[in-house]
Design a protein around this motif. Structure first.
Motif, PDB file in Angstrom:
ATOM      1  N   ALA A  19       0.954  -1.492   0.221  1.00 50.67           N
ATOM      2  CA  ALA A  19      -0.143  -0.168   0.217  1.00 50.67           C
ATOM      3  C   ALA A  19       0.923   1.530   0.639  1.00 50.67           C
ATOM      4  CB  ALA A  19      -0.996  -0.219   1.000  1.00 50.67           C
ATOM      5  N   LEU A  20       2.413   0.941   0.694  1.00 48.90           N
ATOM      6  CA  LEU A  20       2.530   2.514   0.905  1.00 48.90           C
ATOM      7  C   LEU A  20       3.425   2.249  -0.926  1.00 48.90           C
ATOM      8  CD1 LEU A  20       4.224   2.533   4.120  1.00 48.90           C
ATOM      9  CD2 LEU A  20       2.207   4.038   3.167  1.00 48.90           C
ATOM     10  N   GLY A  21       3.962   1.630  -1.337  1.00 45.81           N
ATOM     11  CA  GLY A  21       5.122   1.289  -2.293  1.00 45.81           C
ATOM     12  C   GLY A  21       4.149   1.626  -4.099  1.00 45.81           C
ATOM     13  N   ARG A  22       2.742   1.028  -3.650  1.00 47.29           N
ATOM     14  CA  ARG A  22       1.880   1.208  -5.572  1.00 47.29           C
ATOM     15  C   ARG A  22       2.700   2.934  -5.262  1.00 47.29           C
ATOM     16  NH1 ARG A  22      -2.884  -1.428  -4.459  1.00 47.29           N
ATOM     17  NH2 ARG A  22      -2.382  -3.751  -5.828  1.00 47.29           N
ATOM     18  N   PRO A  23       1.559   3.825  -4.638  1.00 48.88           N
ATOM     19  CA  PRO A  23       2.254   4.922  -4.977  1.00 48.88           C
ATOM     20  C   PRO A  23       3.492   5.344  -5.591  1.00 48.88           C
ATOM     21  CG  PRO A  23       0.910   4.850  -3.222  1.00 48.88           C
ATOM     22  CD  PRO A  23       1.257   3.500  -3.529  1.00 48.88           C
ATOM     23  N   ALA A  24       4.838   4.592  -5.717  1.00 44.50           N
ATOM     24  CA  ALA A  24       5.268   5.542  -5.679  1.00 44.50           C
ATOM     25  C   ALA A  24       5.896   4.588  -7.367  1.00 44.50           C
ATOM     26  CB  ALA A  24       6.370   4.603  -4.640  1.00 44.50           C
ATOM     27  N   GLU A  25       5.223   3.536  -7.509  1.00 46.34           N
ATOM     28  CA  GLU A  25       5.477   3.411  -8.439  1.00 46.34           C
ATOM     29  C   GLU A  25       5.823   3.741  -9.753  1.00 46.34           C
ATOM     30  OE1 GLU A  25       3.144  -0.701  -8.789  1.00 46.34           O
ATOM     31  OE2 GLU A  25       1.928   0.933  -9.706  1.00 46.34           O
ATOM     32  N   ASP A  63      11.812  -6.804  -1.769  1.00 42.35           N
ATOM     33  CA  ASP A  63      11.331  -6.972  -3.085  1.00 42.35           C
ATOM     34  C   ASP A  63      10.710  -5.332  -3.747  1.00 42.35           C
ATOM     35  OD1 ASP A  63      11.295  -7.803  -5.730  1.00 42.35           O
ATOM     36  OD2 ASP A  63       9.990  -9.461  -5.482  1.00 42.35           O
ATOM     37  N   ILE A  64       9.381  -5.588  -3.090  1.00 41.37           N
ATOM     38  CA  ILE A  64       8.240  -4.515  -3.578  1.00 41.37           C
ATOM     39  C   ILE A  64       8.528  -3.286  -3.324  1.00 41.37           C
ATOM     40  CG2 ILE A  64       5.542  -3.553  -2.778  1.00 41.37           C
ATOM     41  CD1 ILE A  64       5.437  -6.222  -1.565  1.00 41.37           C
ATOM     42  N   ALA A  65       9.567  -3.021  -1.698  1.00 40.59           N
ATOM     43  CA  ALA A  65       9.796  -1.721  -1.674  1.00 40.59           C
ATOM     44  C   ALA A  65      11.486  -1.067  -3.023  1.00 40.59           C
ATOM     45  CB  ALA A  65      10.945  -1.936  -0.210  1.00 40.59           C
ATOM     46  N   LEU A  66      11.799  -2.196  -3.397  1.00 41.59           N
ATOM     47  CA  LEU A  66      12.279  -1.661  -4.501  1.00 41.59           C
ATOM     48  C   LEU A  66      12.821  -1.755  -5.649  1.00 41.59           C
ATOM     49  CD1 LEU A  66      15.430  -3.936  -3.551  1.00 41.59           C
ATOM     50  CD2 LEU A  66      16.017  -2.033  -3.828  1.00 41.59           C
ATOM     51  N   THR A  67      11.450  -3.050  -6.015  1.00 44.53           N
ATOM     52  CA  THR A  67      10.244  -2.421  -7.390  1.00 44.53           C
ATOM     53  C   THR A  67       9.619  -1.021  -7.034  1.00 44.53           C
ATOM     54  OG1 THR A  67      10.010  -5.044  -6.773  1.00 44.53           O
ATOM     55  CG2 THR A  67       8.908  -3.676  -9.006  1.00 44.53           C
ATOM     56  N   ALA A  68       9.285  -0.781  -6.566  1.00 45.86           N
ATOM     57  CA  ALA A  68       8.637   0.838  -6.487  1.00 45.86           C
ATOM     58  C   ALA A  68       9.483   1.288  -6.379  1.00 45.86           C
ATOM     59  CB  ALA A  68       7.170   0.591  -5.367  1.00 45.86           C
ATOM     60  N   GLY A  69       9.952   1.433  -5.433  1.00 46.07           N
ATOM     61  CA  GLY A  69      11.400   2.773  -5.616  1.00 46.07           C
ATOM     62  C   GLY A  69      12.220   2.943  -6.532  1.00 46.07           C
ATOM     63  N   ALA A  70      13.123   1.922  -7.016  1.00 47.57           N
ATOM     64  CA  ALA A  70      13.379   1.259  -8.040  1.00 47.57           C
ATOM     65  C   ALA A  70      12.748   2.606  -9.222  1.00 47.57           C
ATOM     66  CB  ALA A  70      14.342   0.739  -8.297  1.00 47.57           C
ATOM     67  N   SER A  71      12.019   1.789  -9.486  1.00 44.29           N
ATOM     68  CA  SER A  71      11.461   2.336 -10.408  1.00 44.29           C
ATOM     69  C   SER A  71      11.428   3.813 -11.058  1.00 44.29           C
ATOM     70  CB  SER A  71      10.351   1.766 -11.421  1.00 44.29           C
ATOM     71  OG  SER A  71       9.464   1.019 -10.079  1.00 44.29           O
ATOM     72  N   SER A  72      10.768   4.154  -9.784  1.00 44.44           N
ATOM     73  CA  SER A  72      10.521   5.862  -9.636  1.00 44.44           C
ATOM     74  C   SER A  72      11.254   6.798  -8.985  1.00 44.44           C
ATOM     75  CB  SER A  72       9.821   5.641  -8.055  1.00 44.44           C
ATOM     76  OG  SER A  72       9.898   5.976  -7.180  1.00 44.44           O
ATOM     77  N   THR A 113      -2.047   4.003   1.356  1.00 45.58           N
ATOM     78  CA  THR A 113      -3.678   3.509   2.152  1.00 45.58           C
ATOM     79  C   THR A 113      -3.657   2.819   3.208  1.00 45.58           C
ATOM     80  OG1 THR A 113      -4.149   1.304   0.938  1.00 45.58           O
ATOM     81  CG2 THR A 113      -5.233   3.885   0.053  1.00 45.58           C
ATOM     82  N   ARG A 114      -4.192   3.189   4.489  1.00 45.46           N
ATOM     83  CA  ARG A 114      -3.889   1.903   5.876  1.00 45.46           C
ATOM     84  C   ARG A 114      -5.071   1.807   5.851  1.00 45.46           C
ATOM     85  NH1 ARG A 114       0.291   0.715   9.222  1.00 45.46           N
ATOM     86  NH2 ARG A 114      -0.051   0.418  10.605  1.00 45.46           N
ATOM     87  N   ARG A 115      -5.524   0.448   6.236  1.00 52.59           N
ATOM     88  CA  ARG A 115      -6.820   0.055   6.672  1.00 52.59           C
ATOM     89  C   ARG A 115      -6.643  -0.021   8.046  1.00 52.59           C
ATOM     90  NH1 ARG A 115      -5.893  -6.305   4.646  1.00 52.59           N
ATOM     91  NH2 ARG A 115      -4.722  -5.768   2.609  1.00 52.59           N
ATOM     92  N   ALA A 116      -7.552   0.597   8.567  1.00 49.71           N
ATOM     93  CA  ALA A 116      -7.466   0.767   9.828  1.00 49.71           C
ATOM     94  C   ALA A 116      -7.962  -0.492  11.229  1.00 49.71           C
ATOM     95  CB  ALA A 116      -9.253   1.380   9.995  1.00 49.71           C
TER      96      ALA A 116
END
Lengths: 372, 425
Positions: free
Chosen positions: B152-158, B194-203, B247-250
């Motif tokens: 949910a944090l990585g998606r907006p950055a991808e 992996d998720i953080a890298l994929t999103a972060g590196a590409s952005s 996003t963050r679920r309650a």
């Protein structure tokens, strides 16, 4: 937020009772109690189109019609009274709850209706020791600056009125008759005096031989008058749907005008409801739903009725489940026709009349056929 | 005995792990899909809430594939979930299935009842083995929730749409396959990276529009099933993420377990959170209303102080507790100045309508952010230059014309007592 102090609601202050939801279960109780601790009680007028419309405007879109109507009643009262009484009925019986919307009712009304006077409330919760109808009633009276002794006397009288009210309902009286009778009884009794036994409407024909009944038929069946060639329709549903002609579009009156003999789920005694409920694999934990399913089961098992009409509010949570069980079991284990009438603020009267007429016609035809 | 159970987000991985670890034969129903939904809607009560319809769809799918028993959750009211199993049993019976239903529900004062059910289900395996299996499941649950949070944090950055989700899928698969607690932890760590890298590196390699200090942050509150199950909420989290919103679920499932199931020393933080939610909701709602109604209100209030930009409230159509919450959330929003969007969803919800509402909501949040940062005036007209315009800075709550009086803020006064903080004696 701390609760406002209510001790300035003195003897003779007016308090409003909205004519909706729990009103149809507990009106004589609230009225006797509040009058006895020194309030002047004002009840909102019977439900009409205008009340429903103003309630719909204030309530959340997703709320059901009875809740919206309740808002309408509160809005009608708000300018004329010093406080509106909206109790939080969490549970009226150990092991059961009321609907979640009833649990949120005082908070919803207080914030969604503009220009509200004070809301007098209390949590009534029979699932927790020391917080039931009576205990919480004493505590509420204390918070309003009344003495404990006065509160206890008032509650005893209110309980008497409630018993009389239930007794008349179980004997087949309409809501207005039953409530009027119970309240008159309360008013006639001087404060603190021992209440005479309620003048319970006598069973219609006690003891006489009833060839139309199976020998094991008890309770509710014994209290019913013989059919006399009329079809007998069981009307099941929440009390505020059955008794509020403004919400149910006069369903009860329409049915009786069709020459039907009516039996409602409110005519079952608590013992009968308990007996039917304990047969279930899991007892229904909504007090209203429990009664609905119990009456449907009783009507079916004892063959008391020719057809069942279930009055449901659109989007009613408990009835979506309870009604489904009732309908499926009625269909699976008997050939009694079952009509679910769903009502919301858009329901047209003509459509309802047509459906009821068709249903009753069908019942009459079936009855003639089985007799010949 | 082949056992099946209903879907709710990723919970199938955990239930499958636990039951298989106990030596049961598990049949996972097909993931909710339009066909199973259609079957569910056809056979369910018309006004039943949406989760029940999806459950029926799952059960029909699984029973057709040869499942013989169903494990189902229960409750003691006043939410409808408590009677799901009974109604579902009726529906399945009328459809001609003869599956046994084992209902696990919170014991009503009698814990042995629940324990007996667990023992029955597990064929009286040693207690230690049951506890071991539950611990393994708990580890996987924590891992999966962690991966969801990272996604949910990585998606907006991808930069490449879907790349974070693809990494997330890989990570979930490896957690799913992990055969031990240590293996699960390792897979979770590697997957999150992996998720953080994929999103972060590409952005990092592509610049998208004007750089922002941080993306918009939206809290997702509401009914627990609807929040966890992307098929039920029409992938609200994905849609928001692709609009550049974190996003963050309650409520993540692991939080729920911490709050309600784990013994006190473990779930202490979560229990403290429960108390904070109750306190926060108190000016608006003073009593539990079943389900997550009280939590939705309390979380919305807390989200304001936790600097979320907005709140999305998701509930199934006709959900009783959430109707109470939806009645009160507009008041929360008005008092605290946090935008709230209530979505009641069911099988009739159209995709386009939902997307339009989400886009409008995100636009609103963007503009509020711009106003707060002095990039636009109150009408949303972009200001020239980057310097904050006079009079438009500050937090929206602080910059509102006047703070509301308690009467306006909390409706009319309440007389009597409610909430029982001070008992009757």
């Amino acid at each position: 937020m701390s609760l406002a102090d209510g001790s300035d609601l003195r003897e003779g202050s007016t308090i409003g009772l909205p004519r909706g939801l729990h009103h149809y279960d507990l009106y004589p109780f609230w009225r006797t109690f509040l009058e006895d601790i020194g309030f002047r009680v004002v009840v909102s007028p019977p439900t009409c189109r205008r009340l429903v419309e103003q309630g719909c405007a204030a309530a959340a879109d997703e709320a059901c019609l009875p809740v919206k109507t309740f808002y309408g009643h509160v809005m009608d009262l708000r300018w004329n009274v010093e406080a509106v009484f909206v109790p939080r009925l969490v549970s009226l019986r150990p092991g059961t709850y009321t609907c979640p919307k009833m649990l949120g009712l005082p908070d919803m009304v207080r914030q969604n209706v503009r220009g509200m006077p004070r809301v007098v409330t209390a949590d009534f919760d029979e699932t927790r020791p020391g917080r039931g109808l009576l205990e919480a009633g004493v505590f509420l009276a204390r918070r309003l600056g009344r003495s404990r002794a006065l509160a206890k006397r008032a509650l005893a009288k209110a309980c008497g009125a409630l018993r009389a009210f239930r007794g008349s309902l179980e004997a087949g009286a309409s809501f207005d008759e039953a409530a009027g009778e119970a309240i008159r009884l309360g008013q006639a009794t001087p404060r603190g005096a021992n209440r005479p036994r309620p003048a319970q409407a006598a069973p219609m024909d006690p003891g006489t031989d009833r060839p139309d009944l199976s020998p094991e038929a008890k309770g509710c069946a014994r209290r019913l008058p013989p059919r006399n060639g009329k079809v007998r329709v069981g009307v099941i549903g929440h009390s505020y749907n059955i008794f509020d002609a403004g919400v149910s579009l006069g369903l009860m009156e329409k049915l009786s005008r069709l020459e039907c003999h009516l039996v409602t789920s409110e005519m079952l005694t608590e013992e009968e409801v308990q007996a039917e409920s304990s047969r279930l694999p899991k007892e229904i934990f909504w007090s209203a739903g429990r009664r609905v399913l119990a009456s449907a089961t009783k009507f079916r098992r004892e063959g008391l009725v020719d057809g069942v009409v279930h009055v449901v509010s659109f989007g009613c949570g408990p009835d979506s489940m309870v009604g489904e069980i009732a309908e499926r079991e009625t269909r699976r284990y008997s050939d009694i026709p079952y009509l679910a009438v769903t009502i919301d603020e858009h329901t047209a009267e003509a459509g309802l009349v047509t459906r009821l007429e068709a249903f009753v016609d069908m019942l009459e035809r079936r009855r003639r056929r089985t007799r010949t | 005995m082949r056992v099946t159970f209903p879907h709710m987000g990723n919970i199938w991985i955990i239930v499958k792990t636990v039951l298989e670890d106990l030596g049961l034969e598990v049949l996972v129903p097909p993931r909710p899909n339009p066909k199973s939904l259609e079957a569910g809607v056809r056979h369910s009560p018309e006004f039943a809430c949406f989760p029940l319809k999806l459950n029926i769809g799952d059960f029909v799918g699984a029973l057709d594939q040869g499942a013989e028993a169903i494990v189902m959750a229960g409750g003691i009211g006043p939410c409808r979930l408590g009677h799901y199993a009974q109604v579902e049993a009726q529906v399945l019976k009328d459809l001609g299935y003869s599956a046994e239903m084992v209902v696990l529900e919170p014991p009503r004062g009698r814990f042995p009842q629940l324990w007996d059910k667990i023992r029955y289900l597990t064929g009286h395996r040693p207690v230690g083995r049951v506890i071991g299996a539950l611990r393994f499941g708990w580890e996987k649950l924590k891992a999966l929730d962690e991966l969801d949070k990272v996604l949910a944090l990585g998606r907006p950055a991808e930069a490449v749409r879907g790349s974070a989700a693809a990494a997330h899928r890989r990570a979930v698969a490896s957690v799913c396959q992990a055969a031990s607690i240590a293996g699960t932890r390792k897979a979770a760590r590697a997957g999150a990276e992996d998720i953080a890298l994929t999103a972060g590196a590409s952005s990092g390699s592509v610049t998208l529009g004007p750089p922002r200090s941080r993306p918009l942050r939206v809290g997702v509150v509401g009914e627990v099933f609807m929040i966890q199950e992307p098929f039920a909420n029409q992938e609200v989290e994905r849609r928001l993420g692709e609009m550049g919103v974190e996003t963050r679920r309650a409520l993540y499932l692991s939080d729920w377990v911490r709050m309600h199931l784990l013994p006190p020393p473990v779930g202490l933080g979560a229990r403290r959170r429960v108390r904070r939610i109750r306190e926060a909701a108190r000016p608006y709602l003073r009593h539990f209303v079943g389900g997550e109604g009280l939590d939705s209100v309390g979380e919305a209030v807390l989200h304001e102080s936790e600097l979320y930009d907005g709140v999305i409230h998701i509930a199934p159509f006709t959900c009783m507790p959430e109707i109470v919450a939806a009645s009160l959330l507009p008041e929360v929003s008005r008092d605290l100045g946090i935008p709230v969007l209530s979505l009641f969803l069911d099988e009739h919800t159209g995709e386009a309508g939902l997307v339009t509402r989400l886009e409008a909501f995100v636009d609103l949040l963007e503009r509020r952010r711009a106003v707060r940062e002095g990039r636009a005036d109150r009408q949303g007209i972009r200001l020239r230059g980057d310097a904050p315009a006079g009079g438009h800075g500050g937090h929206p709550v602080a910059s509102r014309p006047s703070s509301p009086t308690p009467r306006e803020a909390h409706g009319c006064p309440l007389v009597g007592f409610s909430g029982w903080r001070r008992g009757p004696r």
